[in-house]
Write a protein that holds these residues in place. Structure first.
Motif, short mmCIF file in Angstrom:
data_model
loop_
_atom_site.label_atom_id
_atom_site.label_comp_id
_atom_site.label_asym_id
_atom_site.label_seq_id
_atom_site.Cartn_x
_atom_site.Cartn_y
_atom_site.Cartn_z
N PRO A 194 0.80 -1.23 0.00
CA PRO A 194 0.00 0.00 0.00
C PRO A 194 0.83 1.28 0.00
O PRO A 194 0.51 2.23 -0.72
N PHE A 195 1.89 1.30 0.78
CA PHE A 195 2.70 2.52 0.85
C PHE A 195 3.29 2.84 -0.53
O PHE A 195 3.23 3.99 -1.00
N SER A 196 3.85 1.83 -1.19
CA SER A 196 4.44 2.05 -2.51
C SER A 196 3.37 2.43 -3.52
O SER A 196 3.58 3.29 -4.38
N ARG A 197 2.25 1.78 -3.39
CA ARG A 197 1.16 2.07 -4.32
C ARG A 197 0.70 3.52 -4.16
O ARG A 197 0.41 4.20 -5.15
N ALA A 198 0.66 3.99 -2.93
CA ALA A 198 0.24 5.37 -2.69
C ALA A 198 1.22 6.34 -3.37
O ALA A 198 0.82 7.31 -3.99
N LEU A 199 2.51 6.04 -3.23
CA LEU A 199 3.51 6.91 -3.87
C LEU A 199 3.35 6.88 -5.39
O LEU A 199 3.46 7.91 -6.06
N GLU A 200 3.11 5.70 -5.91
CA GLU A 200 2.93 5.58 -7.36
C GLU A 200 1.70 6.36 -7.82
O GLU A 200 1.73 7.05 -8.84
N HIS A 201 0.64 6.24 -7.07
CA HIS A 201 -0.58 6.97 -7.44
C HIS A 201 -0.36 8.47 -7.34
O HIS A 201 -0.86 9.23 -8.16
N TYR A 202 0.37 8.88 -6.32
CA TYR A 202 0.66 10.31 -6.19
C TYR A 202 1.46 10.78 -7.40
O TYR A 202 1.16 11.83 -7.98
N ALA A 203 2.45 9.99 -7.77
CA ALA A 203 3.27 10.36 -8.93
C ALA A 203 2.42 10.42 -10.19
O ALA A 203 2.57 11.33 -11.02
N LEU A 232 -6.38 6.03 -4.50
CA LEU A 232 -5.78 6.62 -3.30
C LEU A 232 -6.78 6.63 -2.15
O LEU A 232 -6.45 6.31 -1.01
N LEU A 235 -7.18 3.21 -0.78
CA LEU A 235 -6.02 2.83 0.04
C LEU A 235 -6.11 3.46 1.42
O LEU A 235 -5.81 2.84 2.43
N TYR B 185 10.10 9.06 -2.92
CA TYR B 185 10.74 8.18 -1.93
C TYR B 185 11.82 8.94 -1.18
O TYR B 185 11.96 8.86 0.04
N PRO B 202 0.45 0.55 5.40
CA PRO B 202 1.43 -0.50 5.66
C PRO B 202 2.46 -0.61 4.53
O PRO B 202 2.13 -0.39 3.37
#
Lengths: 504, 384
Positions: A194-203, A232, A235, B185, B202
């Motif tokens: 989820p954390f990575s997905r959130a960053l990807e969606h933000y990007a 987002l 999530l 990141y 998470p």
């Protein structure tokens, strides 16, 4: 003629035959000059060529007597495409599920008819329990031939394929492997954390805002922005998410604006969610926040980042921002949602709230006393907070706790007190985590950081009240003489305001 | 439980539920076919006349059968294919149109839908409406994906599996995105305030811990506050139509020449249509009468252009589809509010005034009960 040239000329000659459906063969994509170059292809191109090759291979392998020469040629072409792609890609994963096909993370774009054929063909693969295959590095045609012969042969069972080509655990064994359907869940193939997905969606959101954000853009991308926001939102709804906004590397207007819009949108969505808004409302709020300043596209960038005092003309140009936004939102493509967003954008500004709101402790009923839309009030607070936290040419960035304190003190009269109170309690834990200080104990920042945002023209602020009165009187049948006179008076007033707005 | 099984899907007939008697697989196929036949029939029912009210009986039967199905066979997994819905390889619903919901869901990346539990009748009705009615059939339609609309509806026992990447991703766009993700990141790993961004999500595939959830409670609103928010939003929605006029008032101020008046039609007409279909006659009357007159007064040179625009808009209200909608409104009878009546009276007055006998004749096509209603206003206005 070297080997590559032979392949090229052969395929260019044969290309029309592959497209013919008379003999049961169907081709995908163009066999263009570029495709057979040794320059790296995009995943999109490689994916489509892989599909084309797989079609050809399955067709050849289906024959009773396999045309070895043709098979070899197709495999060599495949080898060429794959190995050239490894100049840019670490590995190639072709997978499909329910008729959607991907190479690595790129969705393969096909026409309606192509997709229909592909889906029915892929169904055969799925029946074997397979979902795709992966190539872990440069390979050679013998390996490919062996793999695809097994992979595509009609009699090949899932168990047999899995035994022959297991998914490698250490990336060190076989370079070509099949992928089973159960491995195709989002958690395996796509970024699922989820954390990575959130960053990807933000990007993704940021990218769209940067490059294509425009109310006039075609339907597709706009829908995808909504979808990204939905992802987002989905999530975040099951997790207590903290968010204070990302910052651009540079403080110029071009870099600042997309981050500001994306931050405001997400902050509004999260804050809205904490106010008890449902999914639909949160999503609508986030979309409205995305579009609340779209009129800025009509303003010269130098005006938006001017550090000195504004001239009268420049000030007027900024004051007309809500109207510019409305025009942008309603230009050409109308729907009710756009109109609602236009109304929300019209209300989003830092606007004085009546003194009585500040003199008594805020209560829930104060919601109803504020004439602007709730979404506008939420977006106003979030946009202001994000703007204060960003470095701008005309003032330095504030720390989050300073920004919140500044909003509570110097700008207190500009916001709905109930919304402001809620916003403080919403952000306080996050800010405490960042600064180690409690929001309530931070003093207001120095005077040099005075906010320069302009108020909306008074003509807009008063309009609502007068329109309401006018409409109330107009729908009555038994008007007294005074009321009839009042209607005339209001009409004149509207005309005067329209004149004022025009001259502005 | 009745023993006989009925395969009649007529919404008026009572559907009799039964327990399968032969082998489970065969029965499950039968059940699948029968369950989805309600969806099929509902589609046929609204094909020519998209109306939410027509879906009710089919939705009710589907809801009842789904409940039984779930009891017997457990969760219902439906695979989405471009032109069909599959249950256990069996195509239980086929729609070969690229306007059909399977294709729309499919292109949006939905691979399967799972019914994990029963759906209430109202939920099923809502779901059928989303799937089978054109997305722009609502007066306040929103331009969003079908899958998003289903997600928004928060159905209690419907799970969708959806693949992320369905957009066309060009290589350079993807490369730029990766750079952006890297920069993000970097920010979350820095000591700036950005380090808190998306904290709480998470960083493994496991769900949020109870500890994380507990930390959210201090910002949660009381029920009273949540109710206040929802009441306020409902109130805002009800005044949205009237506030549409504010927008056009601002637009009028932007008009400088007579040539700019004509394009206003493109903006006003869809709004006028929406207001008409939402029975917001007062706002509509203000829009087509007062506002345009204000515009004409503001710029006497453009007066003729405004008159033309007004005539064009009013003429649009006499279209057959608009009249059908008006007649369905008039059939509401006691359900019509005084506010709406006043608005309609204003509008009819304007129509009669501007369009004369033509408008009256059109409005007289209304059902008998409303002819008097229209005559009274029309004649009254003519007398005036």
């Amino acid at each position: 003629m070297n080997e590559h040239e032979q392949i090229r000329s052969f395929l260019v000659e044969q290309s029309p035959a592959w497209w013919s459906t008379n003999d049961g063969m169907v081709g995908f994509g163009d066999v263009s000059e570029h495709a057979l170059d040794s320059s790296p292809l995009s995943p999109q191109q490689v994916g489509l060529h892989l599909f084309e090759t797989l079609f050809q291979l399955s067709d050849i392998l289906r024959q009773d007597s396999v045309d070895e020469e043709m098979l070899d040629l197709v495999i060599q072409t495949l080898e060429l495409h794959l190995n050239v792609s490894f100049e840019t890609e670490a590995q190639l994963v072709l997978f499909g599920s329910s008729g959607l096909f991907f190479l690595n993370r790129t969705s393969l774009q096909m026409t309606y008819l192509e997709r229909k054929f592909a889906a029915s063909w892929w169904n055969l693969i799925e029946k074997k329990g397979l979902g795709g295959f992966m190539v872990m590095g440069p390979t050679h045609h013998a390996e490919l031939l062996k793999f695809f012969s097994d992979f595509l042969l009609p009699g090949c069972t899932p168990q047999a394929t899995a035994a022959l080509y297991p998914l490698p655990k250490d990336n060190a064994s076989a370079r070509v492997a099949s992928i089973h359907q159960e491995q195709l869940s989002r958690s395996q193939v796509q970024h699922s954390v989820p954390f990575s997905r959130a960053l990807e969606h933000y990007a993704q959101l940021l990218q769209w805002v940067q490059q294509r954000y425009n109310p006039l853009m075609p339907k597709g991308p706009k829908r995808l922005i909504v979808r990204t926001l939905k992802e987002l939102c989905a999530l975040c709804e099951s997790n207590p998410v903290r968010f204070l906004g990302f910052r651009a590397d540079k403080d110029d207007s071009a870099s600042y604006q997309p981050y500001h819009i994306a931050n405001t949108s997400i902050l509004s969505m999260l804050f809205g969610s904490s106010l008890g808004l449902n999914r639909s409302q949160c999503l609508e709020l986030a979309v409205s926040a995305l579009e609340h300043e779209v009129g800025k596209l009509d303003l010269p960038p130098e005006l938006l980042q001017k550090s000195g005092p504004l001239s009268e003309k420049e000030r007027m140009a900024i004051e007309m921002l809500p109207i510019r936004t409305v025009r942008r939102l309603l230009d050409y493509r109308f729907n009710w949602g756009q109109l609602k967003r236009a109304l929300i954008a019209l209300d989003v500004r830092f606007r004085p709230v009546e003194t009585k709101h500040n003199s008594s402790p805020p209560t829930e009923s104060a919601f109803a006393r504020d004439p602007s839309l709730l979404f506008s009030r939420i977006i106003s607070v979030c946009a202001c907070f994000d703007a204060l936290c960003a470095e701008r040419p005309f003032r330095s960035a504030m720390a989050p706790d300073e920004a919140l304190a500044f909003m509570q003190s110097t700008l207190a009269s500009q916001f709905d007190p109930v919304i402001m109170r809620r916003f403080v309690s919403f952000l306080a834990p996050t800010i405490r985590d960042v600064t180690g200080r409690d929001v309530a104990y931070v003093s207001a920042p120095s005077e040099r950081r005075k906010l320069r945002k302009q108020l909306a023209p008074p003509v807009i602020q008063e309009l609502q009240k007068e329109l309401k009165e006018y409409r109330r009187l107009k729908c009555r049948l038994d008007l007294s003489y005074e009321e009839q006179e009042r209607i005339k008076e209001l009409r004149l007033l509207f005309l005067e305001k329209l004149h004022k707005t025009r001259s502005a | 439980m009745p023993k006989a099984k009925s395969h009649s899907n007529s919404p008026s007939s009572d559907v009799i539920l039964s327990v399968p008697t032969s082998s489970t697989l065969t029965e499950q196929v039968d059940w699948n076919r029968h369950l989805f036949s309600f969806l099929n029939d509902a589609r046929d029912a609204v094909r020519d006349r998209p109306s939410c009210s027509l879906l009710g009986p089919y939705a009710r039967h589907f809801s009842q059968w789904l409940k039984e199905y779930l009891t017997l066979f457990g969760p219902l997994h439906v695979h989405v294919r471009p032109f069909a819905l599959l249950v256990e390889e069996y195509a239980c619903y086929i729609d070969e149109s690229n306007q059909g919901f399977p294709y729309r869901l499919f292109t949006e990346g939905v691979t399967s839908i799972t019914f994990t539990g029963p759906l209430s009748e109202s939920e099923t009705h809502h779901l059928f409406g989303l799937l089978l009615l054109p997305s722009d059939s609502s007066h306040f339609a929103r331009d969003i994906d079908l899958s998003v609309r289903i997600w928004e509806a928060s159905f209690s026992h419907v799970d969708m599996n959806q693949i992320d990447a369905v957009e066309r991703v060009l290589e350079d766009v993807l490369w730029e995105r990766e750079q952006l993700v890297e920069a993000l990141y970097h920010q979350v790993q820095s000591e700036t305030s950005a380090r808190t961004n998306f904290q709480g999500l998470p960083d493994t595939i496991h769900a949020a811990s109870e500890e994380d959830e507990a930390s959210q409670t201090d910002v949660e609103l009381s029920l009273r506050e949540q109710k206040a928010v929802q009441e306020l939003l409902a109130g805002e929605e009800s005044t949205l139509a009237l506030r549409a006029n504010e927008i056009f008032m601002l637009m009028l101020a932007q008009i400088k020449t007579a040539e700019e008046v004509e394009p206003l039609y493109e903006w006003i007409q869809p709004v006028a249509d929406t207001l008409w279909k939402a029975y917001e006659f007062q706002a509509l009357a203000f829009l087509v009468d007062d506002l345009l007159e204000l515009g004409a007064q503001l710029q006497p040179r453009c007066a003729a252009a405004y008159r033309m625009l007004q005539h064009k808009l009013l003429h649009g209200f006499l279209r057959s589809d608009m009249l059908v909608h008006l007649h369905s409104f008039l059939r509401l009878g006691e359900g019509i509010s005084t506010f709406q009546l006043n608005g309609l009276r204003m509008l009819v007055s304007i129509l009669v005034n501007e369009m004369g006998a033509e408008s009256i004749q059109s409005l007289r096509k209304a059902p008998s009960s409303s002819v008097l209603f229209v005559d009274e206003w029309g004649d009254g206005h003519e007398r005036t």
